[in-house]
Enzyme design. Structure first.
Site, mmCIF file in Angstrom:
data_model
loop_
_atom_site.group_PDB
_atom_site.id
_atom_site.type_symbol
_atom_site.label_atom_id
_atom_site.label_comp_id
_atom_site.label_asym_id
_atom_site.label_seq_id
_atom_site.Cartn_x
_atom_site.Cartn_y
_atom_site.Cartn_z
ATOM 1 N N GLY A 8 0.817 -1.208 0.000
ATOM 2 C CA GLY A 8 0.000 0.000 0.000
ATOM 3 C C GLY A 8 0.851 1.258 0.000
ATOM 4 O O GLY A 8 0.408 2.313 0.447
ATOM 5 N N GLY A 11 -0.498 4.733 -1.156
ATOM 6 C CA GLY A 11 -1.550 5.414 -0.422
ATOM 7 C C GLY A 11 -1.004 6.450 0.539
ATOM 8 O O GLY A 11 0.209 6.629 0.678
ATOM 9 N N GLY A 86 -1.214 -2.171 10.010
ATOM 10 C CA GLY A 86 -2.021 -1.038 10.406
ATOM 11 C C GLY A 86 -3.368 -1.022 9.717
ATOM 12 O O GLY A 86 -4.207 -0.180 10.018
ATOM 13 N N THR A 87 -3.592 -1.938 8.787
ATOM 14 C CA THR A 87 -4.874 -2.023 8.097
ATOM 15 C C THR A 87 -5.911 -2.605 9.044
ATOM 16 O O THR A 87 -5.725 -3.703 9.577
ATOM 17 C CB THR A 87 -4.775 -2.918 6.852
ATOM 18 O OG1 THR A 87 -3.679 -2.484 6.046
ATOM 19 C CG2 THR A 87 -6.060 -2.873 6.046
ATOM 20 N N ALA A 111 -1.674 -3.498 15.153
ATOM 21 C CA ALA A 111 -1.935 -2.347 16.013
ATOM 22 C C ALA A 111 -3.181 -1.616 15.521
ATOM 23 O O ALA A 111 -3.174 -1.078 14.412
ATOM 24 C CB ALA A 111 -0.741 -1.397 16.028
ATOM 25 N N PRO A 112 -4.254 -1.597 16.300
ATOM 26 C CA PRO A 112 -5.416 -0.792 15.911
ATOM 27 C C PRO A 112 -5.057 0.681 15.733
ATOM 28 O O PRO A 112 -5.700 1.390 14.977
ATOM 29 C CB PRO A 112 -6.381 -0.991 17.080
ATOM 30 C CG PRO A 112 -5.980 -2.286 17.700
ATOM 31 C CD PRO A 112 -4.493 -2.347 17.538
ATOM 32 N N ASN A 113 -4.022 1.125 16.459
ATOM 33 C CA ASN A 113 -3.564 2.507 16.319
ATOM 34 C C ASN A 113 -2.090 2.574 16.661
ATOM 35 O O ASN A 113 -1.645 1.954 17.629
ATOM 36 C CB ASN A 113 -4.366 3.437 17.244
ATOM 37 C CG ASN A 113 -4.254 4.891 16.842
ATOM 38 O OD1 ASN A 113 -3.172 5.457 16.815
ATOM 39 N ND2 ASN A 113 -5.385 5.502 16.520
ATOM 40 N N PHE A 114 -1.313 3.325 15.878
ATOM 41 C CA PHE A 114 0.131 3.415 16.081
ATOM 42 C C PHE A 114 0.560 4.684 16.806
ATOM 43 O O PHE A 114 1.749 4.896 17.004
ATOM 44 C CB PHE A 114 0.857 3.344 14.730
ATOM 45 C CG PHE A 114 0.999 1.949 14.198
ATOM 46 C CD1 PHE A 114 2.056 1.136 14.594
ATOM 47 C CD2 PHE A 114 0.086 1.444 13.294
ATOM 48 C CE1 PHE A 114 2.191 -0.145 14.101
ATOM 49 C CE2 PHE A 114 0.212 0.156 12.792
ATOM 50 C CZ PHE A 114 1.269 -0.647 13.195
ATOM 51 N N HIS A 141 -13.242 10.198 11.682
ATOM 52 C CA HIS A 141 -12.208 9.950 10.677
ATOM 53 C C HIS A 141 -12.548 10.667 9.371
ATOM 54 O O HIS A 141 -13.687 11.075 9.136
ATOM 55 C CB HIS A 141 -12.048 8.449 10.412
ATOM 56 C CG HIS A 141 -11.234 7.744 11.447
ATOM 57 N ND1 HIS A 141 -11.746 7.358 12.653
ATOM 58 C CD2 HIS A 141 -9.927 7.359 11.450
ATOM 59 C CE1 HIS A 141 -10.801 6.762 13.367
ATOM 60 N NE2 HIS A 141 -9.697 6.758 12.656
ATOM 61 N N LYS A 145 -12.114 6.857 4.702
ATOM 62 C CA LYS A 145 -11.845 5.643 5.466
ATOM 63 C C LYS A 145 -12.808 4.551 5.037
ATOM 64 O O LYS A 145 -14.015 4.787 4.897
ATOM 65 C CB LYS A 145 -11.962 5.909 6.969
ATOM 66 C CG LYS A 145 -11.538 4.730 7.825
ATOM 67 C CD LYS A 145 -11.399 5.125 9.278
ATOM 68 C CE LYS A 145 -11.096 3.927 10.162
ATOM 69 N NZ LYS A 145 -9.854 3.221 9.738
#
Length: 255
Positions: A8, A11, A86-87, A111-114, A141, A145
């Protein structure tokens, strides 16, 4: 040097990862993977299988789409590649299935969030959860998204429920929704209402609201630029080489 493949890479998040890896002293971009595969100053491939057969790399970082992330991870893990993901959109069952089929010693880090701030927000929400009968999660968001609710919101609701031994939020539920207006009270995630807002102007924000008699507690985190995710992504890349199996949550590497 840690050799990193970025799925990706064309992106918004993938481009930020390319820049962050390229600026790090201890890692290098080995290749990029994207169906569009625009030319860059590193090898690029349209699919994960092409990259695996042509380039040697240590870690796959995936910021793609919910529709393609599972296949990417399955292919990489089968060949013993560590993965930093991270997806969002993957279920716990899918993550466990991927990890079970991975080659020995391969690490799957999701990780749901970094962002460190979002991780702390979730930890603070977990600490507060047992003390308030009512809890709701509102996430904001950008309009592009692909999934709702966000992985961060789902993870936060799950952590709240776990901290309360599965006790559902006592906030009024769907029985209060007006006829023909289903969804006004949000989606229930382990008994916690979760509301998703999508609008231009946001990158990623989340607020957790707790309530009890005569008081509320709001815990909020805002990320206004994708660079806020990069320290966490780099921490994941540096950490997976010494770990194996499934690891969920950046807090696992934050000491």
């Amino acid at each position: 040097m840690i050799k990193v493949a970025v799925a990706g890479y064309a992106g918004r998040m993938g481009s930020a990862v390319i820049d962050a890896v390229g600026a790090a002293d201890d890692m290098v971009v080995a290749c990029g993977i994207d169906p569009n595969a625009p030319d860059r100053d590193f090898p690029v491939f349209a699919a994960i299988d092409d990259a695996l057969s042509a380039v040697d790399f240590d870690v796959l970082v995936d910021f793609t789409q919910p529709s393609s992330v599972y296949a990417n991870l399955a292919a990489a893990l089968a060949q013993g590649k560590d993965c930093v993901v991270g997806t969002t959109g993957l279920t716990n069952g899918q993550l466990e299935k991927l990890s079970a089929k991975a080659a020995a010693e391969a690490c799957l880090f999701y990780a749901p969030n970094f962002t460190t701030g979002a991780v702390l927000m979730m930890q603070f929400a977990k600490a507060a959860a047992p003390f308030f009968p009512e809890a709701e999660v509102i996430e904001f968001h950008h309009c592009n998204k692909k999934d709702a609710p966000s992985g961060t919101a789902v993870r936060t609701a799950q952590m709240i429920a776990q901290a309360r031994d599965g006790r559902a939020s006592q906030a009024p539920g769907r029985e209060t929704e007006m006829e023909g207006m289903d969804g006004a009270r949000g989606a229930l995630v382990d008994g916690v209402p979760v509301h998703a807002v999508r609008s231009m102007g946001y990158v990623a924000s989340q607020e957790v609201v707790f309530g009890s008699m005569g008081q509320t507690l709001a815990i909020r985190h805002d990320s206004w630029d994708r660079t806020s995710y990069m320290p966490g992504v780099l921490l994941g890349i540096r950490s997976v080489g010494s770990r194996a199996g499934l690891i969920v949550g950046l807090e696992s590497f934050m000491g």
